[in-house]
Design an enzyme around this catalytic site. Structure first.
Site, short mmCIF file in Angstrom:
data_model
loop_
_atom_site.label_atom_id
_atom_site.label_comp_id
_atom_site.label_asym_id
_atom_site.label_seq_id
_atom_site.Cartn_x
_atom_site.Cartn_y
_atom_site.Cartn_z
N SER A 1 41.72 43.14 34.61
CA SER A 1 42.29 44.39 35.13
C SER A 1 43.16 45.02 34.06
O SER A 1 44.20 44.46 33.68
CB SER A 1 43.14 44.09 36.37
N HIS B 1 37.86 45.95 35.07
CA HIS B 1 38.40 46.41 36.36
C HIS B 1 39.47 47.49 36.10
O HIS B 1 40.41 47.28 35.34
CB HIS B 1 39.01 45.23 37.10
N ASP C 1 42.15 50.12 37.91
CA ASP C 1 42.92 50.38 39.13
C ASP C 1 43.41 51.82 39.18
O ASP C 1 44.25 52.22 38.39
CB ASP C 1 44.12 49.43 39.19
N MET D 1 45.45 54.44 41.31
CA MET D 1 46.46 54.48 42.39
C MET D 1 47.04 55.89 42.47
O MET D 1 47.33 56.51 41.44
CB MET D 1 47.59 53.50 42.09
N HIS E 1 38.43 50.55 41.09
CA HIS E 1 39.07 50.23 42.38
C HIS E 1 39.95 51.41 42.78
O HIS E 1 41.01 51.63 42.19
CB HIS E 1 39.89 48.93 42.17
N MET F 1 42.45 53.13 44.91
CA MET F 1 43.53 52.97 45.90
C MET F 1 44.10 54.37 46.14
O MET F 1 45.23 54.69 45.74
CB MET F 1 44.59 52.00 45.35
N MET G 1 41.44 41.97 48.79
CA MET G 1 42.76 41.96 48.15
C MET G 1 43.48 40.67 48.54
O MET G 1 43.62 40.37 49.73
CB MET G 1 43.59 43.16 48.58
N PHE H 1 50.59 46.77 42.66
CA PHE H 1 51.22 46.23 41.45
C PHE H 1 50.52 44.96 40.98
O PHE H 1 49.98 44.21 41.81
CB PHE H 1 52.69 45.89 41.73
N ASP I 1 40.95 40.03 44.24
CA ASP I 1 41.85 40.77 43.34
C ASP I 1 43.30 40.53 43.74
O ASP I 1 43.71 40.87 44.85
CB ASP I 1 41.51 42.27 43.46
C1 DX5 Z 1 46.75 45.43 42.41
C2 DX5 Z 1 45.53 45.69 41.57
C3 DX5 Z 1 45.10 44.55 40.75
C4 DX5 Z 1 46.09 44.05 39.74
C5 DX5 Z 1 45.97 42.56 39.71
O1 DX5 Z 1 46.92 46.44 43.33
O2 DX5 Z 1 44.44 46.05 42.40
O3 DX5 Z 1 43.83 44.77 40.15
O4 DX5 Z 1 45.90 44.55 38.45
O5 DX5 Z 1 46.95 42.04 38.91
P1 DX5 Z 1 47.23 40.48 38.80
O6 DX5 Z 1 45.96 39.81 38.35
O7 DX5 Z 1 48.31 40.41 37.80
O8 DX5 Z 1 47.67 40.01 40.16
ZN ZN Z 2 42.38 46.15 41.51
#
Ligand code: DX5
Ligand code: ZN
Length: 224
Positions: free
Chosen positions: A11, A36, A38, A40, A69, A71, A140, A146, A178
């Site tokens: 990620s 990956h 993210d 947000m 992903h 969000m 999740m 985060f 994840d």
């Molecule tokens: C959280 C994200 C994850 C995040 C995972 O909302 O969707 O992809 O980057 O981070 P780690 O592997 O550090 O938990």
């Molecule tokens: Zn993610």
């Protein structure tokens, strides 16, 4: 037991954004299967990250599949922008999609793989009716928003349940997890039927990206 390949998906949320293209190229060379990304929006989750222009830059830095992903609220409004920017796999949260069946069809019609994402508190039953229409389910194992949070072990029961349902109606479904994936948690997740693993801090927190990706892969393979 699922025969699907193990996928390790770093990620980039945990990477050095000041050198994003180099970080992406480095995990690509180190053996990442998917990258990956993210997205947000500061509404659905309490954090704001990046959008299509940055995904275009990630696309230019790697040939590996981009596992995007989302969000974000109302993802159906901007899914075409993410696919145009280079997303190969698009994940939408069931909590943001009142017309989930239609949204999965939208992603597939655009030529991308459709992924449904579930928050830790959302039960497997929420996606039973659309499981056959999805290419991938992302569970999740932290509350999204985060990196660096602790793994929620109760999600493993849901992984077992979804793998069992999918083995009946959609055996090629990719089951991904994840949040909080590390050398400690990847084995139990693989044993629960997960085959794709997102890892942010576990990978970008190490100096040797190939070493940690190989160790994670071996730990997952040994556990199933
Ligand atoms: C959280 C994200 C994850 C995040 C995972 O909302 O969707 O992809 O980057 O981070 P780690 O592997 O550090 O938990
Ligand atoms: Zn993610």
């Amino acid at each position: 037991m699922s025969a699907l390949p193990i996928r390790i998906a770093p990620s980039i949320l945990a990477s050095d954004f000041g050198h994003l293209a180099d970080e992406v190229a480095a995990v690509d060379r180190a053996g990442a299967d998917w990258i990956h990304v993210d997205v947000m929006d500061g509404h659905f989750v309490p954090n704001l990250t990046l959008g299509p222009p940055v995904i275009e830059a990630v696309r230019a830095a790697t040939g590996k599949p981009l596992d995007v992903h989302l969000m974000i609220e109302a993802p159906e409004r901007s899914i075409p922008d993410y696919v145009r920017a280079g997303a190969d796999r698009v994940g939408v949260h069931v909590e943001t999609c009142p017309h989930l069946h239609r949204t999965l069809g939208q992603i597939r019609d655009l030529g991308a793989k459709a992924c449904v994402v579930l928050n830790p508190s959302t039960p497997a039953a929420a996606i039973g009716p659309v499981l056959a229409e999805a290419d991938q389910v992302l569970l999740m194992s932290v509350n999204p928003g985060f990196g660096g949070q602790s793994f929620i072990h109760a999600v493993l029961d849901k992984a077992r349940e979804i793998r069992r349902l999918a083995d009946d109606c959609n055996p090629s479904l990719e089951l991904e997890i994840d949040g909080g994936i590390s050398m400690k948690t990847i084995g139990p997740a693989a044993a629960a039927g997960v085959n794709a693993f997102v890892a942010g801090t576990a990978i970008f927190g190490e100096d040797d990206y190939s070493g940690i990706i190989e160790s994670l892969r071996k730990a997952a393979e040994a556990a199933r």
